[in-house]
Design an enzyme around this catalytic site. Structure first.
Site, PDB file in Angstrom:
ATOM      1  N   SER A  85       0.839  -1.194   0.000  1.00  0.00           N
ATOM      2  CA  SER A  85       0.000   0.000   0.000  1.00  0.00           C
ATOM      3  C   SER A  85       0.883   1.257   0.000  1.00  0.00           C
ATOM      4  O   SER A  85       1.657   1.460  -0.932  1.00  0.00           O
ATOM      5  CB  SER A  85      -0.970  -0.043   1.187  1.00  0.00           C
ATOM      6  OG  SER A  85      -1.995   0.916   1.036  1.00  0.00           O
ATOM      7  N   HIS A 221      -7.893  -5.541   0.557  1.00  0.00           N
ATOM      8  CA  HIS A 221      -6.712  -4.683   0.543  1.00  0.00           C
ATOM      9  C   HIS A 221      -5.601  -5.193   1.456  1.00  0.00           C
ATOM     10  O   HIS A 221      -4.420  -5.060   1.127  1.00  0.00           O
ATOM     11  CB  HIS A 221      -7.106  -3.257   0.950  1.00  0.00           C
ATOM     12  CG  HIS A 221      -5.991  -2.274   0.815  1.00  0.00           C
ATOM     13  ND1 HIS A 221      -5.399  -2.006  -0.395  1.00  0.00           N
ATOM     14  CD2 HIS A 221      -5.344  -1.510   1.734  1.00  0.00           C
ATOM     15  CE1 HIS A 221      -4.431  -1.105  -0.227  1.00  0.00           C
ATOM     16  NE2 HIS A 221      -4.363  -0.803   1.056  1.00  0.00           N
TER      17      HIS A 221
END
Length: 246
Positions: A85, A221
């Site tokens: 990320s 995610h």
């Protein structure tokens, strides 16, 4: 992969709000890899330092720190960089800075990016500037679950400023055009990640003249939290020889 020269060092950059301890379990996960978590300002051992909000400035600082560690790996001529990320773009910019400074000269390197669209693609669901409740609700939507550390008022007071700084840093990041990398880039994506589309992941191919490959793993995610062993197995298969020596 180590070819008898010892475990391959993997410099690991954590996601927003996390520190080097995010990768603690990884250290015992593979005898073929030497996990080297990157310490970020504002957390854990660097708690007294203010967190950054400019990603490229931070990457330049980290490049200097990582360069010293790269120089200590002795006869191992391979080095990997991993980030998830926020950590993915931070790893990318750090590698750019290292390559520009010649700090990787003579070593084969590769970059593994996880849970991130390619640099320059705006992040959906921007959270910067939202009130705390809306900010945290947005984070929960992204990670797909609770954030236990933020449910405790005392922990929340410590963690929230760093999270806000990291999110602002990520959302305001704009890459500066320059020479592409000349190393393999591997992109890992959670198959149900609401932030990273398959196209957004595939556009990492443009940052390098080396080989690009994308892998999908089940999950959203933060797929790497339950699947970290699978992630390490994929990292073990990265062939840095497919790129050129920087």
């Amino acid at each position: 992969m180590a070819d008898g020269t010892g475990p391959v060092p993997v410099f690991c950059f954590p996601p927003a709000g996390a520190g080097a301890s995010f990768f603690h379990a990884w250290r015992a996960g593979s005898p073929r890899l030497r996990i080297c978590p990157v310490e970020l300002p504002g957390r854990e051992r660097r708690f007294a330092e203010p967190p950054h909000t400019d990603l490229r400035v931070l990457a330049g600082q980290l490049a200097g720190e990582v360069a010293g560690q790269v120089g200590q790996v002795g006869t191992v001529d391979r080095v990997l960089f991993f980030g998830h990320s926020l950590g993915a773009v931070l790893a990318y910019e750090t590698v750019r800075a290292l390559a520009a400074a010649g700090a990787l000269t003579g070593r084969q390197a590769a970059l593994v990016v996880s849970g991130s669209a390619a640099p320059g693609i705006p992040r959906p669901y921007p959270l910067s500037g939202r009130p705390d409740d809306a900010f945290l609700a947005g984070l929960r939507r992204i990670v797909g679950g609770d954030l236990p550390a933020l449910d405790d008022p005392e922990l929340r007071e410590l963690v929230l400023p760093v999270l806000r700084a990291d999110v602002l840093m990520h959302e305001s990041y704009r890459p500066v055009p320059g020479e592409p990398l000349a190393i393999p880039v591997v992109c890992l994506r959670g198959s149900q990640d609401p932030l990273v589309t398959p196209d957004g992941a595939d556009r990492w191919a443009a940052v390098t003249t080396g080989r690009f490959v994308r892998h999908e793993l089940p999950g959203g995610h933060m797929f790497l939290v339950p699947a970290w062993r699978s992630v390490l197995e994929l990292i073990e298969t990265v062939d840095v020889a497919e790129g050129t020596k920087v």
